[in-house]
Design a protein around this motif. Sequence first.
Motif, PDB file in Angstrom:
ATOM      1  N   VAL A 156      -2.736  10.724  -1.126  1.00 47.49           N
ATOM      2  CA  VAL A 156      -1.982   9.933  -2.100  1.00 47.49           C
ATOM      3  C   VAL A 156      -0.551   9.713  -1.594  1.00 47.49           C
ATOM      4  O   VAL A 156      -0.016   8.601  -1.698  1.00 47.49           O
ATOM      5  N   ALA A 157       0.059  10.751  -1.039  1.00 41.39           N
ATOM      6  CA  ALA A 157       1.422  10.633  -0.511  1.00 41.39           C
ATOM      7  C   ALA A 157       1.458   9.664   0.673  1.00 41.39           C
ATOM      8  O   ALA A 157       2.355   8.813   0.764  1.00 41.39           O
ATOM      9  N   ALA A 158       0.486   9.760   1.562  1.00 39.64           N
ATOM     10  CA  ALA A 158       0.428   8.865   2.728  1.00 39.64           C
ATOM     11  C   ALA A 158       0.228   7.417   2.291  1.00 39.64           C
ATOM     12  O   ALA A 158       0.874   6.501   2.823  1.00 39.64           O
ATOM     13  N   ASP A 159      -0.664   7.198   1.330  1.00 38.52           N
ATOM     14  CA  ASP A 159      -0.901   5.836   0.831  1.00 38.52           C
ATOM     15  C   ASP A 159       0.356   5.257   0.196  1.00 38.52           C
ATOM     16  O   ASP A 159       0.675   4.080   0.382  1.00 38.52           O
ATOM     17  N   SER A 160       1.065   6.080  -0.551  1.00 32.12           N
ATOM     18  CA  SER A 160       2.293   5.631  -1.188  1.00 32.12           C
ATOM     19  C   SER A 160       3.324   5.229  -0.140  1.00 32.12           C
ATOM     20  O   SER A 160       3.967   4.180  -0.247  1.00 32.12           O
ATOM     21  N   LEU A 161       3.479   6.047   0.875  1.00 34.04           N
ATOM     22  CA  LEU A 161       4.433   5.756   1.937  1.00 34.04           C
ATOM     23  C   LEU A 161       4.031   4.486   2.706  1.00 34.04           C
ATOM     24  O   LEU A 161       4.868   3.638   3.014  1.00 34.04           O
ATOM     25  N   LYS A 162       2.742   4.350   2.964  1.00 36.09           N
ATOM     26  CA  LYS A 162       2.241   3.156   3.657  1.00 36.09           C
ATOM     27  C   LYS A 162       2.565   1.902   2.846  1.00 36.09           C
ATOM     28  O   LYS A 162       3.028   0.895   3.410  1.00 36.09           O
ATOM     29  N   GLN A 163       2.328   1.943   1.544  1.00 29.56           N
ATOM     30  CA  GLN A 163       2.626   0.793   0.691  1.00 29.56           C
ATOM     31  C   GLN A 163       4.114   0.452   0.717  1.00 29.56           C
ATOM     32  O   GLN A 163       4.493  -0.721   0.770  1.00 29.56           O
TER      33      GLN A 163
END
Length: 176
Positions: A156-163
């Motif tokens: 979830v943290a990685a996806d948020s950062l990617k977005q």
Amino acid sequence: MNQQEYDHKSISKQEPATPMDLLLHEEWLRKSIEGEEEVGSNIGAGLDWGSGFSQLLLNPELFYRLKTLRISLNREVRWLLKDWNLGTATSIASATAREKLLERFRLPTPNVKEYIQTVLQRDELFGEEFISNHQVLRELLGVMLTQEDWEMIASVAADSLKQQIMQQVLVERISV
């Protein structure tokens, strides 16, 4: 108003002001548990503590300790993730971790339930607003949050950062 509501309202002349006041009102709790037994139902509010939950509700001090423990664990996981320097992903990682902890409180495995009950019995941990013993809290986090939970938190943290990065890329391209 049904009979059960009337019974609860007539418990005392001075009615509790909030739901939390009701939970700390021993006579109201006793009547509620008797009402559960009469209808064969459970008002555990989603907590799957089996027969142990009614004992928890009958003991306001133990209920308060559970609340303090839950708040302290949320605080500890937030500090832990902040220490890991996740940047802007810290907030979403913390929210995900808190959701997972709440799931474990609602449906504890036997191991988690046993560990929580052991911690709740330790008088020295509950003298302040929060539990200050970080070692106990971190050990409990290790029991409550599984490898899969940490993988979800990381994802979830990685996806948020990617977005966030992709959004910045789009903004930079438009303004160039």
